[in-house]
Design an enzyme around this catalytic site. Sequence first.
Site, PDB file in Angstrom:
ATOM      1  N   LYS A  41       0.716  -1.292  -0.098  1.00 61.36           N
ATOM      2  CA  LYS A  41      -0.059  -0.122   0.046  1.00 61.36           C
ATOM      3  C   LYS A  41       0.893   1.115  -0.021  1.00 61.36           C
ATOM      4  CE  LYS A  41      -3.226  -2.294   3.182  1.00 61.36           C
ATOM      5  NZ  LYS A  41      -3.185  -2.546   4.446  1.00 61.36           N
ATOM      6  N   GLY A  42       2.059   1.090   0.306  1.00 60.75           N
ATOM      7  CA  GLY A  42       3.048   2.068   0.513  1.00 60.75           C
ATOM      8  C   GLY A  42       3.266   3.083  -0.532  1.00 60.75           C
ATOM      9  N   GLU A  97       7.709   2.868  -5.640  1.00 64.50           N
ATOM     10  CA  GLU A  97       7.684   2.305  -4.536  1.00 64.50           C
ATOM     11  C   GLU A  97       7.930   3.448  -3.604  1.00 64.50           C
ATOM     12  OE1 GLU A  97       7.607   0.437  -2.091  1.00 64.50           O
ATOM     13  OE2 GLU A  97       8.163  -1.804  -2.469  1.00 64.50           O
ATOM     14  N   ASP A  98       7.376   3.070  -2.076  1.00 59.77           N
ATOM     15  CA  ASP A  98       7.692   4.060  -0.893  1.00 59.77           C
ATOM     16  C   ASP A  98       9.153   4.108  -0.456  1.00 59.77           C
ATOM     17  OD1 ASP A  98       7.658   1.394  -0.019  1.00 59.77           O
ATOM     18  OD2 ASP A  98       6.074   1.854   1.592  1.00 59.77           O
ATOM     19  N   ASP A 101      14.590  -0.587   1.237  1.00 56.96           N
ATOM     20  CA  ASP A 101      15.428  -0.844   2.442  1.00 56.96           C
ATOM     21  C   ASP A 101      16.480  -1.858   2.375  1.00 56.96           C
ATOM     22  OD1 ASP A 101      15.699  -0.280   5.307  1.00 56.96           O
ATOM     23  OD2 ASP A 101      14.256  -2.161   5.745  1.00 56.96           O
ATOM     24  N   LYS A 129      16.967   4.038   1.822  1.00 59.44           N
ATOM     25  CA  LYS A 129      17.943   4.001   2.952  1.00 59.44           C
ATOM     26  C   LYS A 129      19.197   2.919   2.627  1.00 59.44           C
ATOM     27  CE  LYS A 129      14.495   3.012   6.500  1.00 59.44           C
ATOM     28  NZ  LYS A 129      14.002   2.031   7.576  1.00 59.44           N
ATOM     29  N   PHE A 150      13.403   4.432  11.171  1.00 58.74           N
ATOM     30  CA  PHE A 150      12.050   3.757  10.810  1.00 58.74           C
ATOM     31  C   PHE A 150      11.112   4.987  10.703  1.00 58.74           C
ATOM     32  CE2 PHE A 150       8.140   1.714  10.668  1.00 58.74           C
ATOM     33  CZ  PHE A 150       8.449   0.725   9.871  1.00 58.74           C
ATOM     34  N   ASP A 157       3.826   3.256   6.750  1.00 63.01           N
ATOM     35  CA  ASP A 157       2.926   2.866   7.981  1.00 63.01           C
ATOM     36  C   ASP A 157       4.050   2.229   9.175  1.00 63.01           C
ATOM     37  OD1 ASP A 157       3.486   0.235   6.671  1.00 63.01           O
ATOM     38  OD2 ASP A 157       2.092  -0.498   8.406  1.00 63.01           O
ATOM     39  N   ARG A 163       0.072   6.356   7.427  1.00 62.00           N
ATOM     40  CA  ARG A 163       0.117   6.394   6.058  1.00 62.00           C
ATOM     41  C   ARG A 163      -0.383   7.861   5.600  1.00 62.00           C
ATOM     42  NH1 ARG A 163       1.640   1.177   4.084  1.00 62.00           N
ATOM     43  NH2 ARG A 163       0.380  -0.499   5.111  1.00 62.00           N
TER      44      ARG A 163
HETATM   45  P1  IMP Z   1      12.844  -4.148   1.893  1.00 66.52           P
HETATM   46  O1  IMP Z   1      12.425  -5.332   1.080  1.00 66.52           O
HETATM   47  O2  IMP Z   1      13.739  -4.606   2.997  1.00 66.52           O
HETATM   48  O3  IMP Z   1      13.584  -3.195   0.871  1.00 66.52           O
HETATM   49  O4  IMP Z   1      11.608  -3.333   2.024  1.00 66.52           O
HETATM   50  C1  IMP Z   1      10.283  -3.582   1.730  1.00 66.52           C
HETATM   51  C2  IMP Z   1       9.168  -2.753   2.649  1.00 66.52           C
HETATM   52  O5  IMP Z   1       9.449  -2.700   3.717  1.00 66.52           O
HETATM   53  C3  IMP Z   1       9.123  -1.467   1.749  1.00 66.52           C
HETATM   54  O6  IMP Z   1       8.608  -1.467   0.774  1.00 66.52           O
HETATM   55  C4  IMP Z   1       8.305  -0.800   2.985  1.00 66.52           C
HETATM   56  O7  IMP Z   1       6.963  -1.092   2.977  1.00 66.52           O
HETATM   57  C5  IMP Z   1       8.629  -1.346   4.406  1.00 66.52           C
HETATM   58  N1  IMP Z   1       9.643  -0.489   4.793  1.00 66.52           N
HETATM   59  C6  IMP Z   1      11.081  -0.676   5.084  1.00 66.52           C
HETATM   60  N2  IMP Z   1      11.557   0.475   5.689  1.00 66.52           N
HETATM   61  C7  IMP Z   1      10.485   0.893   6.297  1.00 66.52           C
HETATM   62  C8  IMP Z   1      10.397   2.289   7.152  1.00 66.52           C
HETATM   63  O8  IMP Z   1      11.206   2.895   7.528  1.00 66.52           O
HETATM   64  N3  IMP Z   1       8.967   2.369   7.512  1.00 66.52           N
HETATM   65  C9  IMP Z   1       8.084   1.931   6.977  1.00 66.52           C
HETATM   66  N4  IMP Z   1       7.977   0.729   6.030  1.00 66.52           N
HETATM   67  C10 IMP Z   1       9.365   0.532   5.730  1.00 66.52           C
HETATM   68 MG    MG Z   2       6.501  -1.085   0.123  1.00 64.24          MG
END
Ligand code: IMP
Ligand code: MG
Length: 175
Positions: A41-42, A97-98, A101, A129, A150, A157, A163
């Site tokens: 949803k992000g 994408e939001d 990470d 990040k 975070f 969220d 959100r």
């Molecule tokens: P990744 O697979 O670790 O790169 O991150 C995937 C998902 O984790 C992102 O699309 C976000 O939905 C969630 N996420 C990662 N870091 C944060 C944060 O700081 N706040 C909220 N959601 C996060």
């Molecule tokens: Mg996301």
Amino acid sequence: MSEHIRVLLTEEEVDDRIQAIGEQVSRDYAGKQVHLVCVLKGGSFFMCELAKRITVPVSLDFMAVSSYGATTKSSGVVKIVKDLDETIKGKDVLVVEDIVDSGRTLSYLLEMLKSREPASLRLCTLLDKPDRRVVPVDVDYTGFQIPDEFVVGYGLDYAQRYRNLPYIGVVEFDD
Ligand code: IMP
Ligand code: MG
């Protein structure tokens, strides 16, 4: 335990940056139609704001993956919860994408989308990040690089809350 939100990026800073990305995307896709793929949803708040600022023809679709539960730590598990409605074969796809990470979600998703033979495939993320990266991901458009904290707001969220904040904030826990 209660928490409060510290502002990291103001609404104006975020809006200005999205405007600039919209202009860049419009230049890069001149003469084409860009097919935005929103990761729910992000990514939804960012995608709507970005789409409004793109001046080439736009179509859009949504997909949902889950990698996190109600916690702030990655499980490393990526699951497709909702697939796209339309084919992306032959389309100029821009994934929106939001945040990137660890990179696990996006590297998995991009490989999967690539196998569906789009004409082109690029990635746009509001936040990045880089310190947290575990799996390398090529990001074509980045709103902001942020430290390892975070964050919430603008679609992001914490346990499904925040959100709707029109800015990006850091969740701080009070003891
Ligand atoms: P990744 O697979 O670790 O790169 O991150 C995937 C998902 O984790 C992102 O699309 C976000 O939905 C969630 N996420 C990662 N870091 C944060 C944060 O700081 N706040 C909220 N959601 C996060
Ligand atoms: Mg996301």
